[in-house]
Design an enzyme around this catalytic site. Structure first.
Site, PDB file in Angstrom:
ATOM      1  N   ASP A  88       5.757  -4.808   5.778  1.00 52.69           N
ATOM      2  CA  ASP A  88       6.247  -6.440   5.961  1.00 52.69           C
ATOM      3  C   ASP A  88       5.620  -7.229   5.122  1.00 52.69           C
ATOM      4  O   ASP A  88       6.604  -8.232   4.499  1.00 52.69           O
ATOM      5  CB  ASP A  88       5.507  -6.524   7.030  1.00 52.69           C
ATOM      6  CG  ASP A  88       3.853  -6.577   7.523  1.00 52.69           C
ATOM      7  OD1 ASP A  88       3.486  -6.205   6.105  1.00 52.69           O
ATOM      8  OD2 ASP A  88       3.470  -7.079   7.979  1.00 52.69           O
ATOM      9  N   ARG A 125      -0.181  -7.054  -4.911  1.00 54.29           N
ATOM     10  CA  ARG A 125      -0.728  -8.237  -5.531  1.00 54.29           C
ATOM     11  C   ARG A 125       0.731  -8.683  -6.561  1.00 54.29           C
ATOM     12  O   ARG A 125       0.545  -9.411  -7.959  1.00 54.29           O
ATOM     13  CB  ARG A 125      -1.667  -8.053  -6.402  1.00 54.29           C
ATOM     14  CG  ARG A 125      -2.841  -7.378  -5.632  1.00 54.29           C
ATOM     15  CD  ARG A 125      -4.214  -7.748  -5.505  1.00 54.29           C
ATOM     16  NE  ARG A 125      -4.245  -8.768  -6.039  1.00 54.29           N
ATOM     17  CZ  ARG A 125      -5.859  -9.703  -6.658  1.00 54.29           C
ATOM     18  NH1 ARG A 125      -6.210  -8.722  -7.049  1.00 54.29           N
ATOM     19  NH2 ARG A 125      -6.111 -10.515  -6.404  1.00 54.29           N
ATOM     20  N   THR A 157       5.058   2.141   6.564  1.00 51.90           N
ATOM     21  CA  THR A 157       3.672   1.789   7.099  1.00 51.90           C
ATOM     22  C   THR A 157       2.953   2.965   7.201  1.00 51.90           C
ATOM     23  O   THR A 157       3.223   3.772   8.026  1.00 51.90           O
ATOM     24  CB  THR A 157       3.393   0.276   7.143  1.00 51.90           C
ATOM     25  OG1 THR A 157       2.390   1.052   7.922  1.00 51.90           O
ATOM     26  CG2 THR A 157       4.032   0.620   8.343  1.00 51.90           C
ATOM     27  N   ASP A 190       0.210   2.243   9.200  1.00 52.40           N
ATOM     28  CA  ASP A 190       0.712   1.455  10.562  1.00 52.40           C
ATOM     29  C   ASP A 190       1.560   1.642  11.511  1.00 52.40           C
ATOM     30  O   ASP A 190       1.216   1.391  12.893  1.00 52.40           O
ATOM     31  CB  ASP A 190      -0.057   0.352  10.112  1.00 52.40           C
ATOM     32  CG  ASP A 190      -1.175  -0.096   9.975  1.00 52.40           C
ATOM     33  OD1 ASP A 190      -1.958   0.710   9.699  1.00 52.40           O
ATOM     34  OD2 ASP A 190      -2.021  -0.762   9.434  1.00 52.40           O
ATOM     35  N   ARG A 228      -4.272  -2.007  10.969  1.00 54.04           N
ATOM     36  CA  ARG A 228      -5.214  -3.864  10.631  1.00 54.04           C
ATOM     37  C   ARG A 228      -4.508  -4.788  12.150  1.00 54.04           C
ATOM     38  O   ARG A 228      -5.274  -4.816  13.165  1.00 54.04           O
ATOM     39  CB  ARG A 228      -4.117  -4.367  10.108  1.00 54.04           C
ATOM     40  CG  ARG A 228      -4.826  -4.272   8.442  1.00 54.04           C
ATOM     41  CD  ARG A 228      -3.668  -4.439   7.941  1.00 54.04           C
ATOM     42  NE  ARG A 228      -4.204  -6.074   7.468  1.00 54.04           N
ATOM     43  CZ  ARG A 228      -4.917  -6.534   7.027  1.00 54.04           C
ATOM     44  NH1 ARG A 228      -6.160  -5.475   5.798  1.00 54.04           N
ATOM     45  NH2 ARG A 228      -5.538  -7.981   6.663  1.00 54.04           N
ATOM     46  N   ASP A 242       3.808  -0.051  12.245  1.00 53.97           N
ATOM     47  CA  ASP A 242       3.849  -1.459  13.166  1.00 53.97           C
ATOM     48  C   ASP A 242       5.500  -2.411  12.746  1.00 53.97           C
ATOM     49  O   ASP A 242       5.297  -3.620  12.899  1.00 53.97           O
ATOM     50  CB  ASP A 242       2.813  -2.479  12.603  1.00 53.97           C
ATOM     51  CG  ASP A 242       2.176  -2.838  11.303  1.00 53.97           C
ATOM     52  OD1 ASP A 242       3.109  -1.727   9.859  1.00 53.97           O
ATOM     53  OD2 ASP A 242       1.534  -3.151  10.891  1.00 53.97           O
ATOM     54  N   GLY A 302       0.503  -1.429  -0.210  1.00 55.70           N
ATOM     55  CA  GLY A 302      -0.237   0.178   0.163  1.00 55.70           C
ATOM     56  C   GLY A 302       0.997   1.078   0.204  1.00 55.70           C
ATOM     57  O   GLY A 302       1.654   1.412   1.213  1.00 55.70           O
TER      58      GLY A 302
END
Ligand code: F6P
Length: 377
Positions: free
Chosen positions: A134, A94, A156, A158, A202, A160, A31
């Site tokens: 990740d 993807r 990211t 996030d 997430r 994380d 992303g």
């Protein structure tokens, strides 16, 4: 020599690599995230200063697998991109070459990594700078196992990922979410409503926690602290009894009830399930159990798009420059990161093994509780 045919759209000049010339490839995977262009710019500029040639691969590995191009990047190509959101190289979540989807539904996969490695070899790439989260860094590890030197740059919103105290993009996401919460605050107060703001995150609740503290939320729900609806209702009704008729709730998309599961919006074979909708689940319960009016805002990809904050431009620039420095120092298979005011590198496998999460007993959560915020537990 590589055993793959020389692609027809690659200049023949690329074939002649003079002795001593250094070449790196750069790609952005997974992303997108504010600050990707700042990394690309810093890599290209630092490389140029040191006589290293940079080849940009479009759409992660797509540019090596017929879904995009490979183009040489010079200082001219990275003019005016520092403050631009997205990535000039494009991205995809993807395009794993080791399990490349043979159809859109992800029903069949094939290993196209030999093609990737053959092309990297043909181009004389000495290291791949892989800017990704990740998932992308796990692919990096598979390439490393096959002898490719990968320098990872963690990306990211996030926050994380291991190997760094903070990832670029996170600060921008928190700024955007905090502004949204401020705006919800005034309308919540005028209408005596419960306003729920669902943010990304997430598996880690960093965006929700930082936003909730910065925007004075009353309740913050994160994946690391499963919630109990009764505790949420208690807090809201307690505020009403005290004469405060509105409440602000920030919920991370990956939050779940005690003993419950995450709320999934969409599942597709071969892809990570898409999370989303927990804000509405919580809203539904509050509506059923109280007389409060409730509204839900799902912030979604607004957190990921647009211009990076100055903090993220700086961090992303440092990370890009440090990735090239690490390559020039001869480091192999590492992830760059920041620790305090220092730039660091960590072996890629060690960094990927770390799952960074909000510590439910950590200083931020304790402080938030101390100033009256609830976590629904
Ligand atoms: O990993 C970053 C992230 O923003 C997550 O918080 C979120 O679940 C995911 O990306 C959404 O990704 P997509 O672009 O596939 O919708």
């Amino acid at each position: 020599m590589s055993n793959v045919p020389w692609p027809s759209d690659w200049p023949t000049e690329w074939q002649k690599k003079p002795a001593g010339e250094k070449r790196v490839a750069i790609m952005t995977g997974g992303g997108d995230c504010p600050g990707l262009n700042a990394v690309i710019r810093a890599v290209v500029k630092t490389a140029a200063q040191n006589g290293v040639r940079v080849f940009g691969i479009e759409r992660a590995f797509g540019g090596l697998l017929g879904n995009g191009k490979v183009r040489e990047l010079t200082n001219d190509d990275v003019k005016d991109i520092l403050n631009r959101g997205g990535t000039i190289l494009g991205t995809t979540n993807r395009g794993n070459p080791f399990r490349f989807e043979t159809d859109k539904g992800g029903r069949g996969t094939i290993d196209r990594s030999p093609e990737v490695m053959g092309k990297l070899k043909a181009l004389g790439i000495d290291a791949v700078i892989s800017v990704g989260g990740d998932g992308s860094q796990r692919i990096s590890l598979e390439l490393v196992a096959r002898g490719i030197n990968v320098i990872g740059v963690p990306k990211t919103i996030d926050n994380d990922l291991g190997g760094t105290e903070v990832t670029f993009g996170f600060n921008t996401a928190v700024e955007i979410a905090t502004e949204a919460l401020d705006r919800l605050h005034s309308t919540a107060e005028s209408h005596d409503r419960v306003m729920i703001l669902e943010v990304m995150g997430r598996d880690a609740g960093f965006i929700a926690l930082h936003t909730a503290i910065a925007g004075a939320a009353d309740i913050c729900l994160i994946p690391e602290i499963p919630y109990d609806m009764a505790a949420i209702i208690d807090r809201i009704t307690h505020r009403v009894r005290r004469g405060t008729f509105f409440s602000l709730v920030v919920v991370a998309e990956g939050a779940k009830a005690k003993g419950g599961d995450v709320t999934i919006l969409e599942t597709r074979k071969g892809a990570m399930p898409r999370y989303g909708g927990v804000g509405h689940v919580v809203a539904h319960e509050i509506i059923q159990r109280t007389d409060r009016e409730v509204r839900v805002t799902v912030l979604g990809h607004i957190q990921r798009g647009g211009t990076p904050s100055s903090y993220d431009r700086l961090l992303a620039t440092r990370m890009g420059a440090h990735a090239v420095d690490a390559f020039l120092r001869g480091e192999e298979s590492v992830l760059v990161g920041v620790e305090g005011d220092r730039m660091i590198t960590t072996p890629l496998d060690k960094a990927v093994a770390i799952e960074k999460r909000v510590d439910p007993k950590g200083e931020l959560v304790r402080m938030a509780r101390a100033i009256g915020m609830g976590f629904g537990d």
